[in-house]
Design an enzyme around this catalytic site. Sequence first.
Site: not given
Ligand code: NAD
Length: 260
Positions: A155, A142
């Site tokens: 985080y 991130s």
């Molecule tokens: P999201 O909530 O849309 O998807 C996350 C997925 O992870 C879900 O399908 C959930 O069921 C699964 N999950 C949660 N806990 C889990 C576990 N213990 N084991 C297996 N699966 C699990 O979130 P997203 O925004 O797509 O985030 C995905 C990644 O991207 C994360 O690591 C997040 O930190 C990172 N990220 C997101 C953003 C953002 O702005 N959305 C920015 C930077 C980084």
Amino acid sequence: MRLKDKVAVITGSASGIGKEIAIIFAKEGAKVAIADLNLAGAEATAAEISRDHGEAIGVAMNVMDEGQVNDGIAKAIEKWGRLDILVSNAGIQIVAPVHEYPLDKWKLMLAIHLDGAFLTTKAALNQMYKQPEGGSIIYMGSVHSKEASPLKAPYVAAKHGLIGLCEVVAKEGAKHNVRANVICPGYVHTPLVDKQIPEQAKELGITEEEVVKNVMLRETVDGEFTTVEDVAEAAVFFASFPTKALTGQSLIVSHGWYMQ
Ligand code: NAD
């Protein structure tokens, strides 16, 4: 096709960024295992990909549980005989100031982001080291792998930690042709962010519109969210790069929020 016949396991790919990576990987010719805590969501995503784009399976995986991680990765290897790409992407967000942050929630955050990355990496390396071609490991970092924001102590700590893990894997993996890299997205409109907007508004005492404009997107060059497609394109770039020239790196995809 940039990933023809590659086999990929993508964690947290029933939703958001991981789901889009799975779709674009399949469009690029990869066979994808959708590994998620939410098995119904993983199976639905796999069915959608199998119908529209290529081969996919859904596997149940809690990335914090070593047995489930090993079983889930073994299922992909049993089905397709190898493993070329791991995308360690599963993650959640829980916001609170440090002086109020409950220890159990801190531990949960570190377990999902760091234990999850470690356990999936370990299982993937044990297959990739057996293959002369090695493989590519991609961590979902991130902008918070590079700088801090209030309310996000575990985080930010975990996302910084992924850079360290990646660099060790890049050094240890090189002799086995394994590369490791980190993608660092800015804010992407996914369920993870949707949930945070009202929570941050409450914690900071501002409106939801102000959270989006003045907290999430304030430092970008154009006030725009990064998209799931932007992040998925970066994942294809790392996964398909042909040599070890590109390893141990982090790529920031954030509309210029963070520049280095
Ligand atoms: P999201 O909530 O849309 O998807 C996350 C997925 O992870 C879900 O399908 C959930 O069921 C699964 N999950 C949660 N806990 C889990 C576990 N213990 N084991 C297996 N699966 C699990 O979130 P997203 O925004 O797509 O985030 C995905 C990644 O991207 C994360 O690591 C997040 O930190 C990172 N990220 C997101 C953003 C953002 O702005 N959305 C920015 C930077 C980084």
